[in-house]
Each structure stands twice: as structure tokens, then as C-alpha cells.
Design a protein around this motif. Structure first.
Motif, PDB file in Angstrom:
ATOM      1  N   PRO A 142       6.064  14.208  13.000  1.00 62.13           N
ATOM      2  CA  PRO A 142       6.686  14.085  14.324  1.00 62.13           C
ATOM      3  C   PRO A 142       6.673  12.650  14.859  1.00 62.13           C
ATOM      4  O   PRO A 142       7.364  12.349  15.839  1.00 62.13           O
ATOM      5  N   PHE A 143       5.910  11.777  14.229  1.00 64.74           N
ATOM      6  CA  PHE A 143       5.768  10.403  14.720  1.00 64.74           C
ATOM      7  C   PHE A 143       6.601   9.409  13.915  1.00 64.74           C
ATOM      8  O   PHE A 143       6.584   8.212  14.204  1.00 64.74           O
ATOM      9  N   GLY A 144       7.309   9.892  12.910  1.00 64.53           N
ATOM     10  CA  GLY A 144       8.097   9.020  12.060  1.00 64.53           C
ATOM     11  C   GLY A 144       7.874   9.362  10.601  1.00 64.53           C
ATOM     12  O   GLY A 144       7.184  10.335  10.272  1.00 64.53           O
ATOM     13  N   THR A 145       8.448   8.552   9.731  1.00 67.05           N
ATOM     14  CA  THR A 145       8.308   8.770   8.298  1.00 67.05           C
ATOM     15  C   THR A 145       7.459   7.658   7.701  1.00 67.05           C
ATOM     16  O   THR A 145       7.757   6.466   7.891  1.00 67.05           O
ATOM     17  N   PHE A 146       6.407   8.071   7.009  1.00 70.62           N
ATOM     18  CA  PHE A 146       5.513   7.121   6.356  1.00 70.62           C
ATOM     19  C   PHE A 146       5.798   7.126   4.857  1.00 70.62           C
ATOM     20  O   PHE A 146       6.074   8.177   4.271  1.00 70.62           O
ATOM     21  N   TYR A 147       5.738   5.961   4.235  1.00 74.42           N
ATOM     22  CA  TYR A 147       5.995   5.842   2.804  1.00 74.42           C
ATOM     23  C   TYR A 147       4.730   5.380   2.099  1.00 74.42           C
ATOM     24  O   TYR A 147       4.114   4.377   2.488  1.00 74.42           O
ATOM     25  N   ALA A 148       4.331   6.139   1.073  1.00 80.43           N
ATOM     26  CA  ALA A 148       3.118   5.798   0.336  1.00 80.43           C
ATOM     27  C   ALA A 148       3.286   4.423  -0.312  1.00 80.43           C
ATOM     28  O   ALA A 148       4.267   4.187  -1.023  1.00 80.43           O
ATOM     29  N   PRO A 149       2.350   3.513  -0.094  1.00 82.43           N
ATOM     30  CA  PRO A 149       2.494   2.166  -0.644  1.00 82.43           C
ATOM     31  C   PRO A 149       2.083   2.081  -2.113  1.00 82.43           C
ATOM     32  O   PRO A 149       1.502   3.011  -2.670  1.00 82.43           O
ATOM     33  N   ASN A 150       2.404   0.975  -2.718  1.00 79.24           N
ATOM     34  CA  ASN A 150       1.979   0.645  -4.075  1.00 79.24           C
ATOM     35  C   ASN A 150       0.477   0.366  -4.039  1.00 79.24           C
ATOM     36  O   ASN A 150       0.023  -0.551  -3.349  1.00 79.24           O
ATOM     37  N   ILE A 151      -0.317   1.171  -4.751  1.00 78.77           N
ATOM     38  CA  ILE A 151      -1.768   0.923  -4.819  1.00 78.77           C
ATOM     39  C   ILE A 151      -2.195   0.691  -6.273  1.00 78.77           C
ATOM     40  O   ILE A 151      -3.346   0.910  -6.634  1.00 78.77           O
ATOM     41  N   SER A 152      -1.241   0.233  -7.078  1.00 75.25           N
ATOM     42  CA  SER A 152      -1.571  -0.131  -8.454  1.00 75.25           C
ATOM     43  C   SER A 152      -2.297  -1.472  -8.451  1.00 75.25           C
ATOM     44  O   SER A 152      -2.345  -2.170  -7.428  1.00 75.25           O
ATOM     45  N   PRO A 153      -2.847  -1.897  -9.604  1.00 72.79           N
ATOM     46  CA  PRO A 153      -3.576  -3.174  -9.640  1.00 72.79           C
ATOM     47  C   PRO A 153      -2.687  -4.413  -9.653  1.00 72.79           C
ATOM     48  O   PRO A 153      -3.196  -5.520  -9.866  1.00 72.79           O
ATOM     49  N   ASP A 154      -1.384  -4.258  -9.429  1.00 76.94           N
ATOM     50  CA  ASP A 154      -0.537  -5.445  -9.391  1.00 76.94           C
ATOM     51  C   ASP A 154      -0.993  -6.367  -8.253  1.00 76.94           C
ATOM     52  O   ASP A 154      -1.136  -5.912  -7.112  1.00 76.94           O
ATOM     53  N   PRO A 155      -1.210  -7.664  -8.532  1.00 73.05           N
ATOM     54  CA  PRO A 155      -1.776  -8.552  -7.506  1.00 73.05           C
ATOM     55  C   PRO A 155      -0.824  -8.880  -6.368  1.00 73.05           C
ATOM     56  O   PRO A 155      -1.268  -9.276  -5.283  1.00 73.05           O
ATOM     57  N   LYS A 156       0.489  -8.733  -6.570  1.00 69.06           N
ATOM     58  CA  LYS A 156       1.442  -9.073  -5.520  1.00 69.06           C
ATOM     59  C   LYS A 156       1.964  -7.835  -4.793  1.00 69.06           C
ATOM     60  O   LYS A 156       2.015  -7.799  -3.563  1.00 69.06           O
ATOM     61  N   MET A 157       2.360  -6.827  -5.536  1.00 69.15           N
ATOM     62  CA  MET A 157       2.946  -5.645  -4.927  1.00 69.15           C
ATOM     63  C   MET A 157       1.920  -4.554  -4.629  1.00 69.15           C
ATOM     64  O   MET A 157       2.157  -3.691  -3.786  1.00 69.15           O
ATOM     65  N   ASP A 202       6.961  10.195 -14.758  1.00 72.25           N
ATOM     66  CA  ASP A 202       5.965  11.261 -14.863  1.00 72.25           C
ATOM     67  C   ASP A 202       4.553  10.764 -15.112  1.00 72.25           C
ATOM     68  O   ASP A 202       3.621  11.564 -15.156  1.00 72.25           O
ATOM     69  N   ASP A 203       4.366   9.467 -15.308  1.00 69.30           N
ATOM     70  CA  ASP A 203       3.030   8.929 -15.559  1.00 69.30           C
ATOM     71  C   ASP A 203       2.276   8.870 -14.235  1.00 69.30           C
ATOM     72  O   ASP A 203       2.539   8.023 -13.384  1.00 69.30           O
ATOM     73  N   ARG A 204       1.330   9.785 -14.066  1.00 67.85           N
ATOM     74  CA  ARG A 204       0.625   9.895 -12.792  1.00 67.85           C
ATOM     75  C   ARG A 204      -0.423   8.819 -12.592  1.00 67.85           C
ATOM     76  O   ARG A 204      -1.105   8.792 -11.570  1.00 67.85           O
ATOM     77  N   LEU A 205      -0.530   7.911 -13.552  1.00 66.67           N
ATOM     78  CA  LEU A 205      -1.454   6.786 -13.400  1.00 66.67           C
ATOM     79  C   LEU A 205      -0.720   5.507 -12.986  1.00 66.67           C
ATOM     80  O   LEU A 205      -1.345   4.463 -12.831  1.00 66.67           O
ATOM     81  N   LYS A 206       0.600   5.601 -12.830  1.00 62.61           N
ATOM     82  CA  LYS A 206       1.371   4.473 -12.317  1.00 62.61           C
ATOM     83  C   LYS A 206       1.586   4.696 -10.828  1.00 62.61           C
ATOM     84  O   LYS A 206       2.330   5.577 -10.420  1.00 62.61           O
ATOM     85  N   LEU A 207       0.924   3.877 -10.031  1.00 66.87           N
ATOM     86  CA  LEU A 207       0.828   4.140  -8.597  1.00 66.87           C
ATOM     87  C   LEU A 207       1.695   3.182  -7.790  1.00 66.87           C
ATOM     88  O   LEU A 207       1.225   2.465  -6.907  1.00 66.87           O
ATOM     89  N   GLY A 208       3.001   3.199  -8.088  1.00 64.55           N
ATOM     90  CA  GLY A 208       3.925   2.323  -7.379  1.00 64.55           C
ATOM     91  C   GLY A 208       4.338   2.819  -6.013  1.00 64.55           C
ATOM     92  O   GLY A 208       4.930   2.090  -5.224  1.00 64.55           O
TER      93      GLY A 208
END
Length: 304
Positions: A77-92, A63-69
């Protein structure tokens, strides 16, 4: 003669491909636009909630809306898109991104690797944001918790997964000009126009789309089928909100409650959680702009 025709056809094909390759080169913001800048973290926070980053990118299952994993699916209609990790983690996440790369993503729809982003990421609206607001947003996002969840690959079939072809899509549907205030309107109206059309990207859901996935500009904000394929998105021009006041719209953006005593749900619920974090002045500005939209009839809603 036949040999000459074949050679001409091959030459024309090569020239055509070369032209296509050139005009579809992913664009970037000139480095000269990134002049010395002291980030305004509070403005970055406003841009974060106005842009609805948490609506798609919050880590699934918490429920933490500041964790952006990321990980939330967006069906189309063009496929399924998955929201990426946009947190400050340098690798993920995006912790290793430069400010230039973030600005290019937001304003040009260009990845750090130099390819086109799919427009499921609404850079088609974010491009209205001034560079300073994008830089403030980036500074705010760097203060958020790092999440080590890996981003899930998109499930997009051929030929829609050919990212270079998105350069052609951009030529048709992507105008990268920044927001221009209307000098005949009030400061509050212009603020609302910016928030609704730019970071708020309201038209991305509240407008019908053509077969190529571009917004039907003549019916912008007039509602239509949910882009995810289920349900119907309401008309938010005066064709749909003619009986609403500016205060009614502001109250909805704060609470999710309609003048009739109903409560919004579905995809609008997370939007309200974001707009509730904005100042009342900003919500009133958005409401004033929305109330000013002329009535536009959208697609006919199918009978149940």
C-alpha cells in the motif's frame, strides 16, 4: 501577545524537530560486538536458506538461485519495492561492503550510507539473529557469483519515501532485542522458535498489519491479506493447523505437499525451495514450534 505566541510556537517547533531528529538517528551495532571471529561457512549456508535470501533477490529471468542480482517487485500500500542486487559484485552488489555494514543492515535496518532501510527488507525479524550467525551468512554470501545487474530504484511516493520518517516507524514497531531462548522449553523447540521468528521471518507474511504497516502483535501468525495485495495468507497457529502433526508440517517444509495431498503455490513455493535445503532436524524444530502456537483467530477472510 500574538508575537510572543508565534515565537513560542516557532521555538516549540524547533525543539520538537530537534528531538525527532535525535531519536530517529539510524542505529548501528557497536564495533565491540564484532570480536575476532572465524566464519562457519556451513552455518552461513544454513542461515542463507533459513533467511530466504534467494526468494526475493534471485536475478530475474534465470534459475540459478545463488545469483542474487535482484529486481523482483514487492507491491504494498506504500508503493512498490524492488529487491536490490546483493551479490558480491563490488559495484552493483554488496561486494564492497564491510562486515560492520552488513551487520548494521541485518540487525538495525541501517544502510551503509547511514539512512534507514524500508521494512520491506525484513530486518524487523532478522534483528533476532546473533551477530555470529549474521557474520557467517555474510561470509557465505561472499562465496556466491557476482552479478553485474544494477538495482532498480523503489517506486515509493511522498511522504513514504522520506527515509528519516522511518526512524519514527521504528520507534513504534521495531524492537532490536536479540532472540532469548525459553528455559522452560526443549532445545529443539527453542531452535525452531529462533528459525521461525528470526531468519525465517514467517510472521512478516503470516500476520495482519495495521494502517502504518506494523504487524498486529495480538494476531501474529494468524494470517490475513497478502501484503502484496493479492490473495490470502493462511493462519499457521493452531486455529489453522490443528489437524496437522509435527511430521505433517516438516514434510510440507521439505516438499511443499499438504496432508490433504495438495501443493502450496504462490509466494510459498520459493519459501519451500529454501526450507527444503535445511536439515531435517531444523525443519522438525520449526514444525515443533509452529505446532505449539496457541490458536489465534485472524482477520475474517472475505467470501468469494
Amino acid at each position: 501577545m500574538l508575537r510572543k505566541l508565534v515565537l513560542l510556537a516557532v521555538a516549540a517547533g524547533i525543539v520538537g524537530f530537534a528531538i525527532f531528529w535525535f531519536v530517529t538517528i539510524p542505529a548501528t551495532v557497536p564495533a565491540s560486538a564484532l570480536t575476532p571471529h572465524t566464519p562457519n561457512i556451513e552455518n552461513g549456508r544454513t542461515m542463507f536458506y533459513a533467511s530466504g535470501c534467494a526468494s526475493c533477490h534471485t536475478t530475474i529471468g534465470q534459475d540459478d538461485r545463488l545469483k542474487l542480482g535482484g529486481g523482483h517487485p514487492l507491491h504494498s500500500p506504500f508503493g512498490t519495492f524492488y529487491a536490490p542486487n546483493i551479490s558480491p559484485d563490488p559495484k552493483m552488489g554488496i561486494g564492497s561492503w564491510t562486515e560492520q555494514q552488513f551487520v548494521d543492515a541485518m540487525l538495525k535496518g541501517t544502510t551503509p550510507g547511514g539512512s534507514h532501510y524500508f521494512p520491506a527488507f525484513p530486518y524487523t525479524s532478522y534483528r533476532l539473529m546473533p551477530v555470529s550467525d549474521v557474520r557467517d551468512l555474510f561470509a557465505f554470501m561472499k562465496t556466491l557469483p557476482a552479478v553485474q545487474d544494477a538495482s532498480r530504484p523503489h517506486d515509493v511516493p511522498f511522504p513514504f519515501n522520506v527515509r528519516r520518517s522511518l526512524g519514527g516507524w521504528k520507534l513504534l514497531f521495531f524492537d532490536d532485542k536479540p532472540f532469548q531462548p525459553d528455559p522452560t522449553k526443549s532445545e529443539r523447540w527453542n531452535r525452531g522458535a529462533y528459525l521461525v521468528n528470526g531468519p525465517g521471518h514467517c510472521a512478516e507474511c503470516h500476520s495482519p498489519r495495521n494502517l502504518l504497516g506494523g504487524i498486529v502483535t495480538s494476531q501474529k501468525f494468524a494470517g490475513g491479506p497478502n501484503p502484496e495485495g493479492k490473495g490470502w495468507v493462511p493462519n499457521i497457529t493452531q486455529a489453522g493447523l490443528k489437524d496437522w502433526t509435527v511430521d505433517d508440517i516438516e514434510y510440507l517444509l521439505e516438499t511443499g505437499n499438504t496432508p490433504e495431498g495438495d501443493t502450496v503455490g504462490s509466494n510459498m513455493a520459493p519459501v519451500i525451495r529454501n526450507t527444503a535445503q535445511l536439515s531435517k532436524d531444523d525443519r522438525l524444530a520449526m514444525a515443533e514450534y509452529l505446532k505449539s502456537l496457541p490458536a489465534v483467530e485472524g482477520p475474517r477472510r472475505p467470501s468469494k
